[in-house]
Design a protein around this motif. Structure first.
Motif, PDB file in Angstrom:
ATOM      1  N   LEU A   1      -3.466  -5.838   7.879  1.00 52.92           N
ATOM      2  CA  LEU A   1      -3.740  -6.858   6.866  1.00 52.92           C
ATOM      3  C   LEU A   1      -4.914  -7.683   7.380  1.00 52.92           C
ATOM      4  O   LEU A   1      -4.762  -8.461   8.334  1.00 52.92           O
ATOM      5  N   GLN A   2      -6.069  -7.470   6.781  1.00 51.87           N
ATOM      6  CA  GLN A   2      -7.250  -8.249   7.110  1.00 51.87           C
ATOM      7  C   GLN A   2      -7.261  -9.485   6.237  1.00 51.87           C
ATOM      8  O   GLN A   2      -7.237  -9.382   5.005  1.00 51.87           O
ATOM      9  N   MET A   3      -7.283 -10.644   6.857  1.00 49.34           N
ATOM     10  CA  MET A   3      -7.202 -11.906   6.126  1.00 49.34           C
ATOM     11  C   MET A   3      -8.485 -12.684   6.356  1.00 49.34           C
ATOM     12  O   MET A   3      -8.807 -13.042   7.497  1.00 49.34           O
ATOM     13  N   ASN A   4      -9.212 -12.931   5.289  1.00 52.18           N
ATOM     14  CA  ASN A   4     -10.470 -13.667   5.344  1.00 52.18           C
ATOM     15  C   ASN A   4     -10.378 -14.949   4.527  1.00 52.18           C
ATOM     16  O   ASN A   4      -9.468 -15.106   3.703  1.00 52.18           O
ATOM     17  N   SER A   5     -11.322 -15.831   4.745  1.00 54.27           N
ATOM     18  CA  SER A   5     -11.376 -17.102   4.002  1.00 54.27           C
ATOM     19  C   SER A   5     -10.012 -17.783   3.993  1.00 54.27           C
ATOM     20  O   SER A   5      -9.521 -18.224   2.950  1.00 54.27           O
TER      21      SER A   5
ATOM     22  N   ILE B   1       0.847  -1.187   0.000  1.00 51.40           N
ATOM     23  CA  ILE B   1       0.000   0.000   0.000  1.00 51.40           C
ATOM     24  C   ILE B   1       0.880   1.232   0.000  1.00 51.40           C
ATOM     25  O   ILE B   1       1.858   1.310   0.763  1.00 51.40           O
ATOM     26  N   SER B   2       0.552   2.196  -0.840  1.00 56.52           N
ATOM     27  CA  SER B   2       1.320   3.431  -0.887  1.00 56.52           C
ATOM     28  C   SER B   2       0.970   4.319   0.309  1.00 56.52           C
ATOM     29  O   SER B   2       0.028   4.033   1.060  1.00 56.52           O
ATOM     30  N   ARG B   3       1.689   5.393   0.452  1.00 50.31           N
ATOM     31  CA  ARG B   3       1.519   6.252   1.622  1.00 50.31           C
ATOM     32  C   ARG B   3       0.098   6.799   1.731  1.00 50.31           C
ATOM     33  O   ARG B   3      -0.479   6.848   2.813  1.00 50.31           O
TER      34      ARG B   3
ATOM     35  N   ALA C   1      -7.089  -7.912   2.611  1.00 47.29           N
ATOM     36  CA  ALA C   1      -7.203  -6.476   2.366  1.00 47.29           C
ATOM     37  C   ALA C   1      -6.159  -5.740   3.203  1.00 47.29           C
ATOM     38  O   ALA C   1      -6.096  -5.923   4.427  1.00 47.29           O
ATOM     39  N   ILE C   2      -5.370  -4.925   2.541  1.00 48.18           N
ATOM     40  CA  ILE C   2      -4.389  -4.095   3.228  1.00 48.18           C
ATOM     41  C   ILE C   2      -4.964  -2.696   3.385  1.00 48.18           C
ATOM     42  O   ILE C   2      -5.648  -2.193   2.494  1.00 48.18           O
ATOM     43  N   SER C   3      -4.699  -2.094   4.529  1.00 49.03           N
ATOM     44  CA  SER C   3      -5.169  -0.735   4.776  1.00 49.03           C
ATOM     45  C   SER C   3      -4.186  -0.072   5.738  1.00 49.03           C
ATOM     46  O   SER C   3      -3.325  -0.735   6.318  1.00 49.03           O
ATOM     47  N   ARG C   4      -4.343   1.226   5.887  1.00 49.66           N
ATOM     48  CA  ARG C   4      -3.457   1.926   6.802  1.00 49.66           C
ATOM     49  C   ARG C   4      -4.191   3.094   7.434  1.00 49.66           C
ATOM     50  O   ARG C   4      -5.120   3.656   6.850  1.00 49.66           O
ATOM     51  N   ASP C   5      -3.749   3.444   8.621  1.00 45.43           N
ATOM     52  CA  ASP C   5      -4.247   4.606   9.347  1.00 45.43           C
ATOM     53  C   ASP C   5      -3.025   5.460   9.658  1.00 45.43           C
ATOM     54  O   ASP C   5      -2.284   5.177  10.612  1.00 45.43           O
TER      55      ASP C   5
END
Length: 127
Positions: A80-84, A50-52, A68-72
């Motif tokens: 890193l949200q890992m499902n299934s 994920i970029s800045r 899904a990768i996300s950042r705050d």
């Protein structure tokens, strides 16, 4: 210098979910971030980047649609949200940081693109 401290991970049944966190400290959170994983006997492999400003996100084909990768940036933390989850997701997961001015290999960043690494966290999926 950037220090990355990971949390999360553990043991979960196949089909379940986990969320990994990676908190950065030491400098302003102005780095692009990535997640990699390494299974026993295998090379470290790219998972997500994920970029800045979250404007550019890349995933490995093996996790696309499940992770899904996300950042705050206010919390200097990437997730890193890992499902299934599947048994083949079992590995040690590492977060990594690279200066936003440095080039990365797209769409599949390499481990040597990154300058700083977290301590790693074990993720085990029970089938």
């Amino acid at each position: 210098q950037v220090q990355l401290v990971q949390s999360g991970g553990g043991l979960v049944q196949a089909g379940g979910s986990l969320r990994l966190s990676c908190a950065a400290s030491g400098r302003t959170f102005s780095y692009a971030m990535g997640w990699f994983r390494q299974a026993p006997g295998k090379e470290r492999e790219f998972v997500a980047h994920i970029s800045r400003n979250s404007g550019r996100i890349y995933y490995a084909d093996s996790v696309k649609g499940r992770f899904a990768i996300s950042r705050d940036n206010a919390k200097s933390t990437v997730y890193l949200q890992m499902n299934s989850l599947k048994s083949e997701d079992t590995a040690v997961y590492y977060c990594a940081a690279v200066s936003t001015t440095a080039p990365i290999t797209v769409p599949r960043p390499r481990a040597d693109d990154y300058d700083y690494w977290g301590q790693g966290t074990q993720v085990t999926i029970a089938s």
